[in-house]
Write an enzyme that holds these catalytic residues in place. Sequence first.
Site, PDB file in Angstrom:
ATOM      1  N   ASP A  15      35.082  38.966  47.088  1.00 53.66           N
ATOM      2  CA  ASP A  15      35.610  38.467  48.360  1.00 53.66           C
ATOM      3  C   ASP A  15      35.236  37.011  48.594  1.00 53.66           C
ATOM      4  O   ASP A  15      35.910  36.301  49.340  1.00 53.66           O
ATOM      5  CB  ASP A  15      35.082  39.318  49.518  1.00 53.66           C
ATOM      6  CG  ASP A  15      36.038  40.441  49.890  1.00 53.66           C
ATOM      7  OD1 ASP A  15      37.237  40.310  49.623  1.00 53.66           O
ATOM      8  OD2 ASP A  15      35.572  41.444  50.446  1.00 53.66           O
ATOM      9  N   GLY A  40      35.504  45.046  59.943  1.00 49.77           N
ATOM     10  CA  GLY A  40      34.994  43.720  59.629  1.00 49.77           C
ATOM     11  C   GLY A  40      36.068  42.727  60.025  1.00 49.77           C
ATOM     12  O   GLY A  40      37.256  42.993  59.829  1.00 49.77           O
TER      13      GLY A  40
END
EC number: 2.7.2.1
Length: 406
Positions: free
Chosen positions: A156, A220
């Site tokens: 990520d 998130g």
Amino acid sequence: MNAHNTPPSRDEILAVNAGSSSLKFGLYHCAKAGSEQHAHLSGCFDGLEPGGKPRLRLSDRADEALQVGPGQNAFEQALRRLQALLRDSAPSLRAVAHRVVHGGGVFEGPVRVDATVMAQLRRFEKLAPLHQPHNLDGVQAFAQVWPELPQIACFDTAFHAQLPALEQRFALPEIPALEGVRRYGFHGLSYDYLNQRLHERSTRAQLPGTRALLAHLGNGASLCATLSGQSVATSMGFSALDGLMMGTRSGSVDPGLLLHLLQQGWSAEQIETLLYRQSGLRGVSGISADMRTLRASDASQAQEAIRLFAYRLRREAGALIAVLGGLDILAFTGGIGEHDAALRADLCAGLSFMGVSLDTAANARAVGDTLYAIHAPGSQVEVWVVPTDEGSVAAAQAAALLRNGG
């Protein structure tokens, strides 16, 4: 899957995202991975936590309960069921691509995981405690089940690897104790996917110098500002705790607060639990971390949590738009971003001074698996809802690594 039963033409990538209580997966053709396509087999095992009720949810059929006997490990049972699914679908697996949240400053692209790489990645667990340990446990579990297959980590943080130096820097001295302390950014696989889809569907996104604000909003949550498709600023920093208010995470807090708690006798573990697991929507509402539950509630605390989430989103969006020097495209993704039309309308109203104008009817329709343009005809800023597919990006990255001999 038994290696002796694997067909000779190995042309598929299994993309997985292993969490604390879930295992998401998708099967992609190597030749098409990364293009605008869906996995031809996808689903999620959830309820894998101790005492949970494990089940398998497939995109094209009814849920099924996962049978886990006394003393059995639910994650291991999920892997066995996944093996059976893949055997029934008769794929030829070439590799397993794993979403891994944090690559630190070491990994700026996909990497084949061996013992050395695994040891390096374990060092970053404290920077993403809700994700990194489970991501890596998943890599190890899959390597045991499919030892003949490359296990490839896709990060990520990689999408933000080339952030400008000023965006990476904290106002701290350069001392050995702070080596590696910088802003990294997260949700990169999702932002990579948004970038690709916008470039395919929006003529404006193809123009040089296009300024886009990408909003990944879910349990998130973060924002990313891109210039010509390149990440130049993002709301998450050194860890996946920074920036926006989230499901159970606080987002940005004054570091003086943490010093205050330490002086009050709080331990580092207590502070970590507070910031990562007891804050955000759940902490403010005292009810739930799920925006859908809060929308359905009449409790004043639920409404307060929604208002604070929307306010923090607008506040952070304004900061990133200032970095860009204006805005051409706004795109929403993630569980909240894709499904909460009211939140999208709230942010767009707050950005109306930038020339953002929403098509109310289009915004209301934009729920599901389809990419939607939701800006009004006269809007100076394009607004899109883009259902994300991080697995597609991970599969494409893994296939490219293998083609290049990785």
